[in-house]
Design a protein around this motif. Structure first.
Motif, PDB file in Angstrom:
ATOM      1  N   THR A  70     -10.350  -6.523  -6.792  1.00  0.00           N
ATOM      2  CA  THR A  70     -10.941  -7.349  -7.863  1.00  0.00           C
ATOM      3  C   THR A  70     -11.377  -6.490  -9.055  1.00  0.00           C
ATOM      4  OG1 THR A  70     -11.638  -9.106  -6.374  1.00  0.00           O
ATOM      5  CG2 THR A  70     -12.865  -8.895  -8.425  1.00  0.00           C
ATOM      6  N   ARG A  72      -8.888  -3.831 -16.174  1.00  0.00           N
ATOM      7  CA  ARG A  72      -7.663  -3.857 -16.981  1.00  0.00           C
ATOM      8  C   ARG A  72      -7.630  -5.040 -17.948  1.00  0.00           C
ATOM      9  NH1 ARG A  72      -4.293   0.311 -15.065  1.00  0.00           N
ATOM     10  NH2 ARG A  72      -2.859  -0.297 -16.697  1.00  0.00           N
ATOM     11  N   GLY A  90      -0.342 -11.754 -15.016  1.00  0.00           N
ATOM     12  CA  GLY A  90      -1.035 -11.834 -16.298  1.00  0.00           C
ATOM     13  C   GLY A  90      -1.867 -13.091 -16.493  1.00  0.00           C
ATOM     14  N   GLY A 111      -0.943 -10.950 -10.383  1.00  0.00           N
ATOM     15  CA  GLY A 111      -0.131  -9.875 -10.955  1.00  0.00           C
ATOM     16  C   GLY A 111       0.856 -10.346 -11.997  1.00  0.00           C
ATOM     17  N   HIS A 119      -5.438 -12.290 -17.388  1.00  0.00           N
ATOM     18  CA  HIS A 119      -5.433 -11.908 -18.807  1.00  0.00           C
ATOM     19  C   HIS A 119      -5.510 -13.154 -19.691  1.00  0.00           C
ATOM     20  CE1 HIS A 119      -4.848  -7.695 -19.779  1.00  0.00           C
ATOM     21  NE2 HIS A 119      -3.977  -7.534 -18.799  1.00  0.00           N
TER      22      HIS A 119
HETATM   23  C1  LIG Z   1      -8.942 -10.554  -9.673  1.00  0.00           C
HETATM   24  C2  LIG Z   1      -7.880 -11.586 -10.063  1.00  0.00           C
HETATM   25  C3  LIG Z   1      -8.584 -12.754 -10.783  1.00  0.00           C
HETATM   26  C4  LIG Z   1      -6.836 -10.935 -10.997  1.00  0.00           C
HETATM   27  O1  LIG Z   1      -5.910 -11.961 -11.386  1.00  0.00           O
HETATM   28  P1  LIG Z   1      -4.373 -11.646 -11.790  1.00  0.00           P
HETATM   29  O2  LIG Z   1      -3.837 -12.851 -12.507  1.00  0.00           O
HETATM   30  O3  LIG Z   1      -3.635 -11.162 -10.614  1.00  0.00           O
HETATM   31  O4  LIG Z   1      -4.544 -10.474 -12.861  1.00  0.00           O
HETATM   32  P2  LIG Z   1      -3.467 -10.067 -13.977  1.00  0.00           P
HETATM   33  O5  LIG Z   1      -2.082 -10.363 -13.471  1.00  0.00           O
HETATM   34  O6  LIG Z   1      -3.877 -10.678 -15.283  1.00  0.00           O
HETATM   35  O7  LIG Z   1      -3.630  -8.499 -13.973  1.00  0.00           O
HETATM   36  C5  LIG Z   1      -4.565  -7.814 -14.745  1.00  0.00           C
HETATM   37  C6  LIG Z   1      -4.282  -6.327 -14.604  1.00  0.00           C
HETATM   38  O8  LIG Z   1      -4.709  -5.884 -13.306  1.00  0.00           O
HETATM   39  C7  LIG Z   1      -3.649  -5.299 -12.581  1.00  0.00           C
HETATM   40  N1  LIG Z   1      -3.780  -5.740 -11.191  1.00  0.00           N
HETATM   41  C8  LIG Z   1      -3.785  -6.993 -10.739  1.00  0.00           C
HETATM   42  N2  LIG Z   1      -4.013  -7.008  -9.412  1.00  0.00           N
HETATM   43  C9  LIG Z   1      -4.141  -5.705  -9.034  1.00  0.00           C
HETATM   44  C10 LIG Z   1      -4.395  -5.062  -7.780  1.00  0.00           C
HETATM   45  N3  LIG Z   1      -4.575  -5.748  -6.647  1.00  0.00           N
HETATM   46  N4  LIG Z   1      -4.469  -3.709  -7.756  1.00  0.00           N
HETATM   47  C11 LIG Z   1      -4.316  -2.992  -8.899  1.00  0.00           C
HETATM   48  N5  LIG Z   1      -4.079  -3.548 -10.128  1.00  0.00           N
HETATM   49  C12 LIG Z   1      -3.993  -4.894 -10.173  1.00  0.00           C
HETATM   50  C13 LIG Z   1      -2.377  -5.844 -13.246  1.00  0.00           C
HETATM   51  O9  LIG Z   1      -1.289  -4.961 -13.073  1.00  0.00           O
HETATM   52  C14 LIG Z   1      -2.811  -5.939 -14.687  1.00  0.00           C
HETATM   53  O10 LIG Z   1      -2.780  -4.660 -15.303  1.00  0.00           O
HETATM   54  P3  LIG Z   1      -2.011  -4.448 -16.720  1.00  0.00           P
HETATM   55  O11 LIG Z   1      -2.696  -5.375 -17.695  1.00  0.00           O
HETATM   56  O12 LIG Z   1      -2.218  -3.031 -17.026  1.00  0.00           O
HETATM   57  O13 LIG Z   1      -0.592  -4.853 -16.455  1.00  0.00           O
HETATM   58  C15 LIG Z   1      -7.128 -12.096  -8.794  1.00  0.00           C
HETATM   59  O14 LIG Z   1      -6.664 -10.982  -8.035  1.00  0.00           O
HETATM   60  C16 LIG Z   1      -7.950 -12.971  -7.874  1.00  0.00           C
HETATM   61  O15 LIG Z   1      -8.013 -14.194  -8.053  1.00  0.00           O
HETATM   62  N6  LIG Z   1      -8.608 -12.383  -6.828  1.00  0.00           N
HETATM   63  C17 LIG Z   1      -9.368 -13.126  -5.843  1.00  0.00           C
HETATM   64  C18 LIG Z   1     -10.580 -13.798  -6.431  1.00  0.00           C
HETATM   65  C19 LIG Z   1     -11.542 -12.819  -7.093  1.00  0.00           C
HETATM   66  O16 LIG Z   1     -11.846 -11.772  -6.571  1.00  0.00           O
HETATM   67  N7  LIG Z   1     -12.022 -13.222  -8.273  1.00  0.00           N
HETATM   68  C20 LIG Z   1     -13.022 -12.495  -9.011  1.00  0.00           C
HETATM   69  C21 LIG Z   1     -14.348 -12.879  -8.476  1.00  0.00           C
HETATM   70  S1  LIG Z   1     -15.633 -11.845  -9.148  1.00  0.00           S
END
Ligand SMILES: CC(C)(COP(=O)(O)OP(=O)(O)OC[C@H]1O[C@@H](n2cnc3c(N)ncnc32)[C@H](O)[C@@H]1OP(=O)(O)O)[C@@H](O)C(=O)NCCC(=O)NCCS
Length: 202
Positions: free
Chosen positions: A166, A172, A111, A109, A114
């Motif tokens: 995910t 986003r 970025g 959360g 991103h």
């Molecule tokens: C999916 C994942 C990679 C996202 O990483 P992150 O660094 O938290 O994502 P970001 O902070 O760049 O957020 C991207 C956007 O998603 C939103 N977001 C992040 N987590 C969220 C959640 N759980 N629910 C809703 N929105 C969410 C953020 O607010 C952001 O939106 P914005 O650009 O409008 O502000 C991370 O949650 C993760 O590692 N999950 C477990 C592993 C996984 O599932 N990987 C993908 C395998 S296919």
């Protein structure tokens, strides 16, 4: 301060631990081993990135190059990634395959996904590729499995009526849904789990 750099051999022990922290529910035979990370660095070092905070790995992105027919025909994770070894990497493939991206739970959360996506887009521009494709996990689907088909669940998440831990962040950061990949991953009993079929076009 978070920095994104290409993965180096010295990051591998941290990456092995990072995988297990980020994917606690994954079957252990799907986790990337030291040998898999070594293979990925050997076949396509430019496609491997880490996010660092004070020199510690807090995020990771793994990718390799594919041909159109490899990524736009139904596939599963094990086959497309050659069991995490990326030996299917095609040096002239026009598509980047996003095999994996994960952020440490305490750093989500902020970025970082991103930032890793931007690193992939920079690589795509530099190499003149068409875009990227991935299969995206659907960790929220288990709660809806009894009443929704995977494609209906994905449509609800795309419409914003459901939130998937995910798929919602993936949408986003720029991915678009092309469809669903049935049986993308398998558990040790052979039970298949679907994934979203994600595309980003340059
Ligand atoms: C999916 C994942 C990679 C996202 O990483 P992150 O660094 O938290 O994502 P970001 O902070 O760049 O957020 C991207 C956007 O998603 C939103 N977001 C992040 N987590 C969220 C959640 N759980 N629910 C809703 N929105 C969410 C953020 O607010 C952001 O939106 P914005 O650009 O409008 O502000 C991370 O949650 C993760 O590692 N999950 C477990 C592993 C996984 O599932 N990987 C993908 C395998 S296919």
């Amino acid at each position: 301060m978070i920095t994104i750099v290409n993965t180096q051999h010295k990051h591998i022990p941290q990456l092995v631990q990072h995988q297990q922290t980020c994917f606690p529910d994954l079957f252990s035979d799907v986790w990337m081993t030291p040998e898999a990370f070594e293979s990925q660095l050997r076949v396509f070092p430019a496609g491997q990135h880490v996010a660092l905070h004070n020199g510690q790995v807090v995020g990771q992105s793994s990718s390799f190059r594919c041909r159109y027919e490899q990524v736009f025909l139904p596939h599963d994770y094990h086959g497309i990634t050659a069991a995490n070894m990326f030996t299917n990497h095609d040096p002239v493939g026009e598509w980047l395959y996003g095999a994996d991206m994960s952020i440490h739970p305490e750093y989500r959360g902020r970025g970082i996904a991103h930032m890793l996506m931007e690193a992939r887009k920079g690589l795509i521009r530099q190499l003149g590729l068409r875009g990227m494709v991935a299969g995206g996990a659907l960790p929220g689907y288990a709660d809806y499995e009894a009443r929704l088909r995977p494609e209906d669940y994905v449509a609800e998440v795309v419409a914003g009526r459901l939130v998937d831990p995910t798929l919602t962040p993936q949408l986003r950061i720029g991915w678009q849904v092309r469809g669903v990949l049935p049986n993308y991953t398998h558990d040790s009993a052979g039970h298949g789990a679907p994934a979203s079929w994600l595309v980003w076009e340059a």
